[in-house]
Design a protein around this motif. Structure first.
Motif, PDB file in Angstrom:
ATOM      1  N   THR A 477      -6.399  -2.788  29.404  1.00 43.58           N
ATOM      2  CA  THR A 477      -7.723  -2.298  28.973  1.00 43.58           C
ATOM      3  C   THR A 477      -8.701  -3.436  28.738  1.00 43.58           C
ATOM      4  O   THR A 477      -9.911  -3.235  28.765  1.00 43.58           O
ATOM      5  CB  THR A 477      -7.577  -1.468  27.684  1.00 43.58           C
ATOM      6  N   ASP A 478      -8.166  -4.627  28.493  1.00 43.59           N
ATOM      7  CA  ASP A 478      -9.010  -5.803  28.324  1.00 43.59           C
ATOM      8  C   ASP A 478      -9.525  -6.235  29.696  1.00 43.59           C
ATOM      9  O   ASP A 478      -8.742  -6.577  30.590  1.00 43.59           O
ATOM     10  CB  ASP A 478      -8.198  -6.931  27.676  1.00 43.59           C
ATOM     11  N   GLY A 479     -10.833  -6.216  29.893  1.00 40.19           N
ATOM     12  CA  GLY A 479     -11.419  -6.516  31.196  1.00 40.19           C
ATOM     13  C   GLY A 479     -11.048  -7.885  31.724  1.00 40.19           C
ATOM     14  O   GLY A 479     -10.779  -8.044  32.926  1.00 40.19           O
ATOM     15  N   LYS A 480     -10.982  -8.880  30.846  1.00 40.60           N
ATOM     16  CA  LYS A 480     -10.659 -10.244  31.284  1.00 40.60           C
ATOM     17  C   LYS A 480      -9.213 -10.319  31.765  1.00 40.60           C
ATOM     18  O   LYS A 480      -8.910 -10.932  32.798  1.00 40.60           O
ATOM     19  CB  LYS A 480     -10.895 -11.226  30.148  1.00 40.60           C
ATOM     20  N   LYS A 481      -8.293  -9.685  31.019  1.00 40.88           N
ATOM     21  CA  LYS A 481      -6.877  -9.698  31.399  1.00 40.88           C
ATOM     22  C   LYS A 481      -6.661  -8.949  32.716  1.00 40.88           C
ATOM     23  O   LYS A 481      -5.873  -9.361  33.562  1.00 40.88           O
ATOM     24  CB  LYS A 481      -6.020  -9.061  30.301  1.00 40.88           C
ATOM     25  N   LYS A 482      -7.389  -7.822  32.891  1.00 46.60           N
ATOM     26  CA  LYS A 482      -7.261  -7.063  34.134  1.00 46.60           C
ATOM     27  C   LYS A 482      -7.728  -7.905  35.320  1.00 46.60           C
ATOM     28  O   LYS A 482      -7.088  -7.938  36.375  1.00 46.60           O
ATOM     29  CB  LYS A 482      -8.060  -5.755  34.053  1.00 46.60           C
TER      30      LYS A 482
END
Length: 503
Positions: A477-482
């Motif tokens: 759900t974390d945009g950076k991790k995705k």
């Protein structure tokens, strides 16, 4: 060992349109005789089994039998109008029947409680053109003098694994016992080049499964306990022995050819069984089911014992093969390790550097020592670690695969040392059994259907791995991790493209 009186008529009519039966006892005078005939039933002339009458046995049968004239009691069953028999010659009937008959009645044969003779005669002849006794077929391979091919026809091919596991059972004020036995192949039987393709390996390949024994007679071989079409499953044996009093618990049907209640426990996990029975968890089921409250508790104990022991046995079989065969030489330029090594050289020339690259200039002795030390820390014994290290250095390889028993959810680990990239495959990960082990072993089946099934299972395993990654990305759900995961997938794909590149 009989129960319902279903076997004789049902088995007969399953193969032939008519069955004639003579039966006699000591001092009983002429044998009693009756019959069933499908044509008479269809025409309406026969509506029930005819009342038995005294009738002499035809001379053609007393002439060719080895026992009718001398036995004080017995039964003669004659099938005619064979319209459902798959085999047309005596040799084909014997070859296909001996495997099953020898296994079903192996204890009776081994203890010489019965003799099963198969003989073929031309009509009107006294001399058989085919005459052989059935040999015991032991799927545990702990008996000697069996139908197993040489060199294991006269001595056991397996050895007992541990001691028999006895499960006490209370049943209608009786104290009963269910006995589980385990066996594994001797080292001499399964090591060497393609042991599964040898005659004794093929024999074992037809005996894969858990043997269900009732009153010294086998009901069936249950394959629900096995790992797909993995041919290494042939190298272990499991036998469950229970008394007829527990027929209802095991779900034995009137034809006495199975134990479906136990088969259901093999097919499902305890958590699934618990939910079916209305429990929140398997622990709640185990706490609620006692010997007094539910007789199926014995099936739970059987399941736990089999799965626990087979888990250990499978690891032992895998480790035994690896230790005996050691690391493979990869002088073949088409091996994955050598192709990856060459692809890495090209990537280095294109400016891609890895953290392991600087150590490639170390001496051979330093490399061997460094690689062996890492492998030992990963759990390999000193001898195997040294052999692997020598193999990597000798072949000039950048990569090496080894097997490791991890408690973590990793499918594989990556370690770098002395210029080499060492990849440890986690034998505890479910994907290992369903994909890696299925493809890497040398006990390949010679059955085309089984091989196709193995390939299909491997393909399904690969799709599951990719689906797991896709779901991993989906749950970020974390945009950076995705974004990082997507970039990692993209970069990995670029490297894979180079590694698969055909010169």
């Amino acid at each position: 060992i009989g129960r319902f009186g279903m076997g004789l008529p049902n088995s007969s009519i399953s193969q032939a349109t008519r069955v004639d039966v003579w039966s006699w006892t000591e001092g009983g005078g002429k044998p009693l005789y009756t019959y069933l005939d499908l044509s008479e039933i269809e025409s309406g002339d026969l509506r029930e089994v005819p009342e038995p009458i005294s009738k002499a046995i035809p001379a053609e049968w007393t002439r060719v039998s080895a026992s009718i004239g001398s036995s004080k009691s017995g039964t003669l069953v004659v099938w005619s109008g064979l319209d459902k028999c798959d085999w047309r010659t005596a040799h084909a009937i014997f070859r296909n029947s001996e495997y099953a008959v020898g296994r079903i009645y192996r204890r009776f044969l081994a203890k010489k409680r019965v003799r099963i003779r198969m003989a073929a005669f031309m009509k009107g002849s006294k001399i058989p053109h085919f005459d052989e006794d059935v040999k015991a077929n032991d799927p545990m391979y702990l008996m000697d003098s069996t139908s197993c091919p040489a060199p294991w026809s006269t001595e056991p091919m397996f050895e007992a694994y541990g001691v028999a596991h006895k499960i006490p059972v209370k049943h209608k004020n009786k104290k009963l016992e269910v006995v589980l036995r385990f066996s594994t192949a001797k080292k001499e039987a399964r090591l060497g080049h393609n042991a599964g393709g040898q005659e004794w390996g093929k024999h074992a390949g037809n005996n894969i499964g858990v043997s269900i024994m009732r009153a010294d007679r086998e009901l069936e071989m249950q394959t629900g306990w096995c790992v797909g079409y993995d041919p290494r499953e042939r190298w272990w044996g499991v036998e469950i022995d229970f008394p007829p009093d527990l027929d209802e618990t095991f779900g034995v049907p009137n034809n006495k050819q199975g134990a479906p209640a136990l088969a259901e426990f093999a097919r499902l996990g305890l958590d699934q069984i618990a939910k079916q029975e209305g429990f929140e968890s398997e622990q709640e089921l185990i706490e609620a089911w006692t010997e007094d409250s539910d007789p199926r508790m014995v099936l739970v104990k059987i399941k736990q014992s089999i799965e626990s022991n087979l888990g250990t046995i499978r690891k032992t079989i895998t480790a035994q093969h690896e230790r005996a065969n050691g690391p493979r030489r990869h002088s073949d330029p088409n091996s994955a390790e050598m192709r990856a090594t060459e692809a890495t050289k090209l990537r280095k020339q294109e400016g891609h550097q890895g953290s392991s690259d600087p150590d490639e200039s170390m001496s051979a002795e330093e490399k061997e020592k460094g690689i062996a030390s890492v492998l030992e820390k990963q759990g390999l014994d000193a001898d195997e670690a040294q052999k692997r290290a020598k193999s990597v250095v000798y072949d000039g390889r950048k990569f090496d695969f080894y097997e490791i028993d991890l408690a973590t959810p990793e499918l594989f680990t990556v370690r770098t040392k002395a210029g080499a990239i060492l990849i440890g495959l986690n034998t505890n990960h479910p994907a290992y059994e369903h994909l890696v082990a299925l493809l890497k072993h040398e006990d390949a089946s010679d059955d085309v259907v089984a091989l196709k099934a193995q390939l299909h299972q491997s393909y399904e395993g690969l799709k599951l791995l990719l689906e797991a990654w896709a779901r991993y990305e989906d749950e970020l759900t974390d945009g950076k991790k995705k974004e990082q995961a997507q970039l990692a997938r993209l970069d990995w794909g670029r490297v894979a493209k180079d590694f698969f590149r055909d010169e």
